[in-house]
Write an enzyme that holds these catalytic residues in place. Structure first.
Site, mmCIF file in Angstrom:
data_model
loop_
_atom_site.group_PDB
_atom_site.id
_atom_site.type_symbol
_atom_site.label_atom_id
_atom_site.label_comp_id
_atom_site.label_asym_id
_atom_site.label_seq_id
_atom_site.Cartn_x
_atom_site.Cartn_y
_atom_site.Cartn_z
ATOM 1 N N SER A 47 0.802 -1.226 0.000
ATOM 2 C CA SER A 47 0.000 0.000 0.000
ATOM 3 C C SER A 47 0.833 1.274 0.000
ATOM 4 O O SER A 47 0.311 2.350 -0.298
ATOM 5 C CB SER A 47 -0.938 0.008 1.215
ATOM 6 O OG SER A 47 -0.214 0.139 2.410
ATOM 7 N N LYS A 107 1.113 4.300 7.007
ATOM 8 C CA LYS A 107 0.554 5.134 5.942
ATOM 9 C C LYS A 107 1.185 6.519 6.035
ATOM 10 O O LYS A 107 1.913 6.842 6.960
ATOM 11 C CB LYS A 107 -0.965 5.279 6.091
ATOM 12 C CG LYS A 107 -1.759 3.975 6.162
ATOM 13 C CD LYS A 107 -1.880 3.261 4.833
ATOM 14 C CE LYS A 107 -2.733 2.005 4.959
ATOM 15 N NZ LYS A 107 -2.714 1.201 3.706
#
Length: 266
Positions: A47, A107
């Site tokens: 991701s 993230k």
């Protein structure tokens, strides 16, 4: 029993006790180090490509944002709120605890408390200001099973057979505070166009750099996403990749990516 045998047995027993003490204190020291300073973290998914690749190994700087009950293993720190807390900055790459799943995620911090965010046609807007994307060629990798989960990368040039070259469009995104970083685009998805998100006070909004392959704050926790992340769930900042391997096992030395050793995270 002879005196020599007795002495030998006592020495053996003392040696075992010393070994146990050494192991005990080593575990205590390692636990304190992990809790207060740096926590090891392996990148398990794609991701955050191409900033972070599956198999990258890093230490999370736990001093960056202070401490909460989640700073200890199994969230056992006797802390209410945050202790010695400092504010993260937009663009930081952050490791945090998922509020409902209890697992650690990594993230990029995009939205601060009070921000209004929206994605339009794949372009991020923060408080009405466009985070401009400048095309920067492509990111290429071999299409094959990656990491311990054996996931295959998604490709703009699909269909691609196993062993073929998987290509993604790459751009440099510049946030309103001037932080620039790489983002990848695979295809148009429902997350390329969102409603306006207003970040609550004391919470943060995160997105993956691999925008079409990241279940992040654009997705509600009820739908398997991250949603808004409370400050107490921040574990620390990811500053530098220490080691990287493309294989399933660390000792597969032929899969080591030496060009990523000690690489700063941007």
């Amino acid at each position: 029993m002879k005196e020599a045998d007795v002495n030998m047995a006592e020495k053996k027993q003392d040696g075992i006790l010393e070994t146990i003490k050494t192991i005990f204190w080593a575990l205590i020291i390692a636990g304190v180090f992990r809790t207060l300073f740096f926590q090891p973290f392996w990148i398990p998914t794609g991701s955050m490509k191409d900033t972070l690749l599956i198999g990258d190994f890093l230490f999370v700087n736990k001093m960056a944002y202070g401490y909460s009950r989640h700073s200890c293993p199994f969230s056992t720190c006797p802390i209410s709120g945050r202790l010695f807390g400092s504010e993260p900055e937009r663009g930081d790459v952050v490791v945090f605890r998922h509020a409902t799943l209890g697992t650690d995620y990594v993230k990029r911090l995009i939205g601060l408390p009070g921000d209004k965010l929206q994605v339009k046609n794949g372009i991020l807007f923060i408080n009405g200001e466009e985070a401009k994307q400048t095309p920067n060629g492509t990111f290429e990798e071999i299409k094959r099973a990656q990491g311990r989960f054996g996931t295959f990368p998604q490709c703009t040039n699909s269909p691609v057979g196993e062993g073929g070259t998987c290509i993604k469009e790459k751009a440099i995104e510049t946030l309103p505070n001037g932080v620039s970083h790489s983002v990848l685009n695979v295809r148009n998805t429902r997350l390329d166009n969102t409603n306006v998100f207003t970040v609550p006070q004391g919470e943060y909004f995160f997105m993956g750099d691999n925008r079409d392959n990241s279940t992040d704050s654009r997705v509600s926790p009820n739908a398997g996403g991250v949603g808004f992340v409370p400050a107490e769930y921040l574990l620390g900042r990811a500053d530098r990749i220490m080691f990287s391997a493309a294989g399933k096992r660390l000792f597969y030395f032929w899969t080591w990516r030496s060009d990523r050793f000690f690489k700063a995270i941007e």
